[in-house]
Design a protein around this motif. Sequence first.
Motif, PDB file in Angstrom:
ATOM      1  N   LEU A   1       0.826  -1.208   0.000  1.00 45.69           N
ATOM      2  CA  LEU A   1       0.000   0.000   0.000  1.00 45.69           C
ATOM      3  C   LEU A   1       0.861   1.259   0.000  1.00 45.69           C
ATOM      4  N   ALA A   2       1.944   1.251   0.792  1.00 44.75           N
ATOM      5  CA  ALA A   2       2.809   2.427   0.857  1.00 44.75           C
ATOM      6  C   ALA A   2       3.463   2.702  -0.486  1.00 44.75           C
ATOM      7  N   GLU A   3       3.961   1.664  -1.156  1.00 38.71           N
ATOM      8  CA  GLU A   3       4.620   1.850  -2.452  1.00 38.71           C
ATOM      9  C   GLU A   3       3.622   2.321  -3.505  1.00 38.71           C
ATOM     10  N   ALA A   4       2.432   1.732  -3.532  1.00 40.02           N
ATOM     11  CA  ALA A   4       1.419   2.147  -4.503  1.00 40.02           C
ATOM     12  C   ALA A   4       0.928   3.558  -4.211  1.00 40.02           C
ATOM     13  N   GLY A   5       0.784   3.894  -2.930  1.00 38.78           N
ATOM     14  CA  GLY A   5       0.346   5.248  -2.572  1.00 38.78           C
ATOM     15  C   GLY A   5       1.369   6.291  -2.960  1.00 38.78           C
ATOM     16  N   ALA A   6       2.657   5.958  -2.808  1.00 42.65           N
ATOM     17  CA  ALA A   6       3.713   6.888  -3.210  1.00 42.65           C
ATOM     18  C   ALA A   6       3.720   7.104  -4.710  1.00 42.65           C
ATOM     19  N   ARG A   7       3.277   6.109  -5.454  1.00 41.18           N
ATOM     20  CA  ARG A   7       3.309   6.193  -6.911  1.00 41.18           C
ATOM     21  C   ARG A   7       2.036   6.806  -7.506  1.00 41.18           C
ATOM     22  N   PHE A   8       0.871   6.447  -6.946  1.00 41.63           N
ATOM     23  CA  PHE A   8      -0.392   6.825  -7.585  1.00 41.63           C
ATOM     24  C   PHE A   8      -1.262   7.766  -6.765  1.00 41.63           C
ATOM     25  N   GLY A   9      -0.889   8.051  -5.533  1.00 44.04           N
ATOM     26  CA  GLY A   9      -1.740   8.899  -4.703  1.00 44.04           C
ATOM     27  C   GLY A   9      -2.797   8.070  -3.999  1.00 44.04           C
ATOM     28  N   PRO A  10      -3.993   8.629  -3.772  1.00 43.84           N
ATOM     29  CA  PRO A  10      -5.052   7.905  -3.055  1.00 43.84           C
ATOM     30  C   PRO A  10      -5.387   6.562  -3.719  1.00 43.84           C
ATOM     31  N   LEU A  11      -5.531   5.530  -2.900  1.00 40.93           N
ATOM     32  CA  LEU A  11      -5.845   4.191  -3.387  1.00 40.93           C
ATOM     33  C   LEU A  11      -7.317   3.882  -3.122  1.00 40.93           C
ATOM     34  N   THR A  12      -7.918   3.110  -4.013  1.00 38.55           N
ATOM     35  CA  THR A  12      -9.305   2.680  -3.853  1.00 38.55           C
ATOM     36  C   THR A  12      -9.348   1.159  -3.853  1.00 38.55           C
ATOM     37  N   LEU A  13      -9.851   0.600  -2.763  1.00 39.44           N
ATOM     38  CA  LEU A  13      -9.941  -0.835  -2.611  1.00 39.44           C
ATOM     39  C   LEU A  13     -11.400  -1.227  -2.412  1.00 39.44           C
ATOM     40  N   ALA A  14     -11.907  -2.114  -3.260  1.00 42.25           N
ATOM     41  CA  ALA A  14     -13.297  -2.548  -3.185  1.00 42.25           C
ATOM     42  C   ALA A  14     -13.369  -3.953  -2.612  1.00 42.25           C
ATOM     43  N   HIS A  15     -14.335  -4.161  -1.729  1.00 46.05           N
ATOM     44  CA  HIS A  15     -14.519  -5.489  -1.147  1.00 46.05           C
ATOM     45  C   HIS A  15     -15.982  -5.908  -1.272  1.00 46.05           C
TER      46      HIS A  15
ATOM     47  N   GLU B   1      18.147 -13.047   3.551  1.00 41.10           N
ATOM     48  CA  GLU B   1      17.367 -12.679   2.368  1.00 41.10           C
ATOM     49  C   GLU B   1      16.403 -11.555   2.740  1.00 41.10           C
ATOM     50  N   ARG B   2      16.506 -10.423   2.077  1.00 40.45           N
ATOM     51  CA  ARG B   2      15.627  -9.304   2.387  1.00 40.45           C
ATOM     52  C   ARG B   2      14.224  -9.596   1.850  1.00 40.45           C
ATOM     53  N   PRO B   3      13.220  -9.725   2.721  1.00 40.18           N
ATOM     54  CA  PRO B   3      11.856 -10.008   2.248  1.00 40.18           C
ATOM     55  C   PRO B   3      11.354  -8.921   1.306  1.00 40.18           C
ATOM     56  N   ALA B   4      10.507  -9.309   0.364  1.00 42.58           N
ATOM     57  CA  ALA B   4       9.954  -8.350  -0.595  1.00 42.58           C
ATOM     58  C   ALA B   4       9.218  -7.228   0.126  1.00 42.58           C
ATOM     59  N   GLU B   5       8.573  -7.543   1.243  1.00 45.35           N
ATOM     60  CA  GLU B   5       7.836  -6.526   1.987  1.00 45.35           C
ATOM     61  C   GLU B   5       8.752  -5.403   2.453  1.00 45.35           C
ATOM     62  N   LEU B   6       9.932  -5.753   2.951  1.00 46.54           N
ATOM     63  CA  LEU B   6      10.870  -4.721   3.404  1.00 46.54           C
ATOM     64  C   LEU B   6      11.381  -3.891   2.228  1.00 46.54           C
ATOM     65  N   ARG B   7      11.581  -4.526   1.088  1.00 43.82           N
ATOM     66  CA  ARG B   7      12.038  -3.778  -0.088  1.00 43.82           C
ATOM     67  C   ARG B   7      10.974  -2.778  -0.530  1.00 43.82           C
ATOM     68  N   LEU B   8       9.704  -3.173  -0.470  1.00 45.79           N
ATOM     69  CA  LEU B   8       8.614  -2.262  -0.844  1.00 45.79           C
ATOM     70  C   LEU B   8       8.531  -1.087   0.129  1.00 45.79           C
ATOM     71  N   ARG B   9       8.705  -1.366   1.404  1.00 48.76           N
ATOM     72  CA  ARG B   9       8.657  -0.288   2.393  1.00 48.76           C
ATOM     73  C   ARG B   9       9.774   0.730   2.131  1.00 48.76           C
ATOM     74  N   ARG B  10      10.942   0.231   1.780  1.00 43.65           N
ATOM     75  CA  ARG B  10      12.072   1.129   1.535  1.00 43.65           C
ATOM     76  C   ARG B  10      11.842   1.972   0.280  1.00 43.65           C
ATOM     77  N   VAL B  11      11.262   1.365  -0.766  1.00 43.45           N
ATOM     78  CA  VAL B  11      10.945   2.113  -1.985  1.00 43.45           C
ATOM     79  C   VAL B  11       9.986   3.251  -1.658  1.00 43.45           C
ATOM     80  N   ALA B  12       8.978   2.965  -0.820  1.00 43.20           N
ATOM     81  CA  ALA B  12       8.033   4.009  -0.424  1.00 43.20           C
ATOM     82  C   ALA B  12       8.728   5.100   0.377  1.00 43.20           C
ATOM     83  N   ALA B  13       9.654   4.708   1.262  1.00 44.84           N
ATOM     84  CA  ALA B  13      10.362   5.688   2.089  1.00 44.84           C
ATOM     85  C   ALA B  13      11.216   6.627   1.248  1.00 44.84           C
ATOM     86  N   ILE B  14      11.738   6.139   0.128  1.00 45.37           N
ATOM     87  CA  ILE B  14      12.536   6.989  -0.759  1.00 45.37           C
ATOM     88  C   ILE B  14      11.702   8.144  -1.277  1.00 45.37           C
TER      89      ILE B  14
END
Length: 321
Positions: A118-132, A215-228
């Motif tokens: 969510l953090a990486e997508a929010g950094a890229r696209f702004g507000p996110l919309t999730l339908a359930h 091994e760096r989990p994918a989740e941690l890599r995504l968090r770091r991308v968002a932090a950048i």
Amino acid sequence: MGLFENLVGAFLKLTDPTPDYTGPRCLLERNSVGGCDKCQQACPHQAIRLENFTVEIDEVRCTSCGLCTSACPGLALEFPLGSIQEKLHRGKGQLRCSRAPGAGDEVHCLGQLTPGLLAEAGARFGPLTLAHGDCAGCKIGGPSVPERVQQIAEEGRRYFPGLEVRLQQEPLAGAEVGRREFFGALFGGAKRSAAELMPNLPLLPEEPYEDKRAERPAELRLRRVAAIQAQSVRWPRIAVGEGCTLCPVCSNVCPTKAVERERSPSGEEYILKLDVSACTGCGACVESCPPQVITLTEADRVEVLGGPIELYRGVPPWYDL
């Protein structure tokens, strides 16, 4: 093992609904003081058993809702995040669960989302919309999913404070996808499927058990991308106070090798170092520290994106042993 057996095994792997389990990152297997049962508590179908200091998942009961993966503090339980990330990108921040009506890309259950996704997508696209869909009557994730997604979003704001997530039950309109994007996604999906189905050649020995923590989990890599992309972050980190005996407990229980203990070049001192971007804030070292001098705090963006920081150094009281 022949080609046919490899293909059958790969097919079963693709259709297996259970998350991947990395034992070296589980706080039970790391012998953290107090243990951990968060995955078991999060599972709505009693599909998780905690026996013999490990996690066992009942493949029959598991519905692949993903709620256990976001609850795991050591990131020992994971679903492959690349395909979900791609769907969020293709939908330009819009995604729906498999029970929700409307257009656009879907994920089996919104419980499979993570703070990093969510953090990486929010950094890229702004507000996110999730339908359930109707979570109250859903047999995949159940009524706790919307609340859990909100908690995941709140955690995601630690890594990208500007994250905005809208949960809705209305049909998702879906983002427009051009021909080039459509065929690119189709070709990319075909390549990934082919790669999964290719037999693994046993050329190298199996990776040692302890090395899997590195091994760096994918989740941690995504968090770091968002932090950048963020102006500021509230990344979890630890601090070590006076009274540290420089014993190896904190580094031993750490599920991601964020804490390392090394000897100084002079050979007289020991140094505790922390790779902030690998810290999950699980608290295993806090609970397990014999003199109880470790506390959880927050790191700024500079510490996250920089190299390892020094937590403590000194001559241990057992140095002459």
